[in-house]
Design a protein around this motif. Structure first.
Motif, PDB file in Angstrom:
ATOM      1  N   GLU A  55      75.352  29.348  49.035  1.00  0.00           N
ATOM      2  CA  GLU A  55      76.714  28.826  48.992  1.00  0.00           C
ATOM      3  C   GLU A  55      77.646  29.755  49.757  1.00  0.00           C
ATOM      4  O   GLU A  55      77.273  30.865  50.116  1.00  0.00           O
ATOM      5  N   ILE A  56      78.846  29.284  49.965  1.00  0.00           N
ATOM      6  CA  ILE A  56      79.921  30.103  50.507  1.00  0.00           C
ATOM      7  C   ILE A  56      80.966  30.190  49.407  1.00  0.00           C
ATOM      8  O   ILE A  56      81.429  29.167  48.901  1.00  0.00           O
ATOM      9  N   THR A  57      81.321  31.416  49.015  1.00  0.00           N
ATOM     10  CA  THR A  57      82.276  31.599  47.923  1.00  0.00           C
ATOM     11  C   THR A  57      83.695  31.323  48.407  1.00  0.00           C
ATOM     12  O   THR A  57      83.955  31.265  49.615  1.00  0.00           O
ATOM     13  N   ASP A  58      84.600  31.201  47.460  1.00  0.00           N
ATOM     14  CA  ASP A  58      86.007  30.961  47.785  1.00  0.00           C
ATOM     15  C   ASP A  58      86.616  32.102  48.598  1.00  0.00           C
ATOM     16  O   ASP A  58      87.547  31.896  49.366  1.00  0.00           O
ATOM     17  N   ASP A  59      86.061  33.316  48.423  1.00  0.00           N
ATOM     18  CA  ASP A  59      86.570  34.460  49.180  1.00  0.00           C
ATOM     19  C   ASP A  59      85.755  34.713  50.459  1.00  0.00           C
ATOM     20  O   ASP A  59      85.760  35.810  51.011  1.00  0.00           O
ATOM     21  N   ASN A  60      85.068  33.678  50.944  1.00  0.00           N
ATOM     22  CA  ASN A  60      84.345  33.666  52.229  1.00  0.00           C
ATOM     23  C   ASN A  60      83.169  34.635  52.319  1.00  0.00           C
ATOM     24  O   ASN A  60      82.903  35.205  53.382  1.00  0.00           O
ATOM     25  N   PHE A  61      82.428  34.795  51.232  1.00  0.00           N
ATOM     26  CA  PHE A  61      81.170  35.524  51.277  1.00  0.00           C
ATOM     27  C   PHE A  61      80.043  34.506  51.366  1.00  0.00           C
ATOM     28  O   PHE A  61      80.067  33.483  50.670  1.00  0.00           O
ATOM     29  N   ALA A  62      79.067  34.774  52.209  1.00  0.00           N
ATOM     30  CA  ALA A  62      77.883  33.923  52.305  1.00  0.00           C
ATOM     31  C   ALA A  62      76.871  34.441  51.281  1.00  0.00           C
ATOM     32  O   ALA A  62      76.443  35.596  51.355  1.00  0.00           O
ATOM     33  N   VAL A  63      76.522  33.601  50.328  1.00  0.00           N
ATOM     34  CA  VAL A  63      75.551  33.965  49.304  1.00  0.00           C
ATOM     35  C   VAL A  63      74.180  33.521  49.805  1.00  0.00           C
ATOM     36  O   VAL A  63      73.965  32.342  50.083  1.00  0.00           O
ATOM     37  N   LEU A  64      73.274  34.486  49.941  1.00  0.00           N
ATOM     38  CA  LEU A  64      71.973  34.235  50.552  1.00  0.00           C
ATOM     39  C   LEU A  64      70.844  34.474  49.562  1.00  0.00           C
ATOM     40  O   LEU A  64      70.982  35.239  48.607  1.00  0.00           O
ATOM     41  N   GLN A  65      69.721  33.826  49.832  1.00  0.00           N
ATOM     42  CA  GLN A  65      68.517  34.048  49.043  1.00  0.00           C
ATOM     43  C   GLN A  65      67.352  34.269  49.995  1.00  0.00           C
ATOM     44  O   GLN A  65      67.139  33.489  50.929  1.00  0.00           O
ATOM     45  N   PHE A  66      66.621  35.357  49.757  1.00  0.00           N
ATOM     46  CA  PHE A  66      65.446  35.679  50.561  1.00  0.00           C
ATOM     47  C   PHE A  66      64.206  35.109  49.901  1.00  0.00           C
ATOM     48  O   PHE A  66      64.139  34.957  48.686  1.00  0.00           O
ATOM     49  N   GLY A  67      63.209  34.806  50.716  1.00  0.00           N
ATOM     50  CA  GLY A  67      61.955  34.302  50.204  1.00  0.00           C
ATOM     51  C   GLY A  67      60.793  34.856  51.005  1.00  0.00           C
ATOM     52  O   GLY A  67      60.982  35.578  51.991  1.00  0.00           O
ATOM     53  N   GLY A  68      59.591  34.518  50.579  1.00  0.00           N
ATOM     54  CA  GLY A  68      58.394  34.977  51.282  1.00  0.00           C
ATOM     55  C   GLY A  68      58.277  36.484  51.258  1.00  0.00           C
ATOM     56  O   GLY A  68      58.518  37.129  50.245  1.00  0.00           O
ATOM     57  N   GLY A  69      57.935  37.077  52.401  1.00  0.00           N
ATOM     58  CA  GLY A  69      57.726  38.515  52.502  1.00  0.00           C
ATOM     59  C   GLY A  69      58.975  39.338  52.292  1.00  0.00           C
ATOM     60  O   GLY A  69      58.903  40.550  52.087  1.00  0.00           O
ATOM     61  N   CYS A  70      60.147  38.717  52.328  1.00  0.00           N
ATOM     62  CA  CYS A  70      61.410  39.446  52.109  1.00  0.00           C
ATOM     63  C   CYS A  70      61.731  39.614  50.630  1.00  0.00           C
ATOM     64  O   CYS A  70      62.448  40.535  50.258  1.00  0.00           O
ATOM     65  N   GLN A  71      61.212  38.719  49.784  1.00  0.00           N
ATOM     66  CA  GLN A  71      61.503  38.806  48.360  1.00  0.00           C
ATOM     67  C   GLN A  71      60.748  39.995  47.779  1.00  0.00           C
ATOM     68  O   GLN A  71      59.526  40.053  47.826  1.00  0.00           O
ATOM     69  N   GLY A  72      61.499  40.963  47.264  1.00  0.00           N
ATOM     70  CA  GLY A  72      60.897  42.148  46.673  1.00  0.00           C
ATOM     71  C   GLY A  72      60.529  43.221  47.675  1.00  0.00           C
ATOM     72  O   GLY A  72      60.006  44.271  47.308  1.00  0.00           O
TER      73      GLY A  72
END
Length: 191
Positions: A134-151
């Motif tokens: 999502e994009i927050t009201d204060d213009n931060f991009a909320v990201l989620q990593f997956g695959g080899g990036c998770q952990g």
């Protein structure tokens, strides 16, 4: 914007005729601008029509288009081919996964374009990926990593020096990025 062939219009009109309360069809794309994009056609009933929808009258039916989906439906084709089993409706939307984005495109589309076309190909070398939540009201991009990036132990470096830098360089209206990934799961981690 989108072409619905005469054969497809006839097929859809026949289906609509069997529905008591259907006004026409609603055309939209789920997760537009991402590799998971799916073009959808659904019955459109009275409660489904939104004020901002783009309405179009075809020869044999009426269609409503979700405004956010419109740029992703450019050059799309809906066709129907009869066969021995009855026939098949096909939808081809070549811009559904990779739209023509520009400075006037919604911020979400521009972020997804950068993630899927510039950042994820690099992360794929390590079996990883990143997606916009999502994009927050204060213009931060909320990201989620997956695959080899998770952990992965290097994810903070990837986030700050790679992903955030690329996004902020190209989209100065962003305030930054935030990671909501559960990095305690290290089962797929690259490092």
């Amino acid at each position: 914007m989108i072409t619905i062939t005469e054969a497809a219009q006839e097929y859809l009109a026949e289906l609509l005729g069997k529905q008591e309360d259907a006004l026409g069809v609603r055309v939209f794309i789920n997760q537009p601008g991402t590799p998971r994009a799916e073009t959808c056609i659904a019955y459109c009933r009275e409660g489904d029509v939104r004020e901002e929808d783009v309405e179009h009258q075809f020869d044999k039916l009426k269609a409503w288009f979700e405004p956010r989906s419109v740029p992703f439906l450019e050059d799309a084709l809906v066709d129907f081919a009869k066969d021995r089993m009855g026939g098949q409706l096909t939808i081809k939307a070549p811009n559904a996964k990779m739209p023509r984005v520009g400075d006037d495109s919604p911020l979400e589309d521009r972020i997804n374009y950068i993630l899927y076309n510039e950042i994820n190909p690099s992360l794929a070398a390590h079996g990883g990926e990143v997606s916009l939540v999502e994009i927050t009201d204060d213009n931060f991009a909320v990201l989620q990593f997956g695959g080899g990036c998770q952990g992965c132990s290097a994810v903070d470096i990837t986030l700050k020096n790679g992903v955030e830098r690329s996004l902020l360089d190209q989209l100065p209206q962003l305030a930054g990025v935030r990671d909501v990934t559960d990095h305690t799961d290290r089962s797929q981690a690259y490092y």
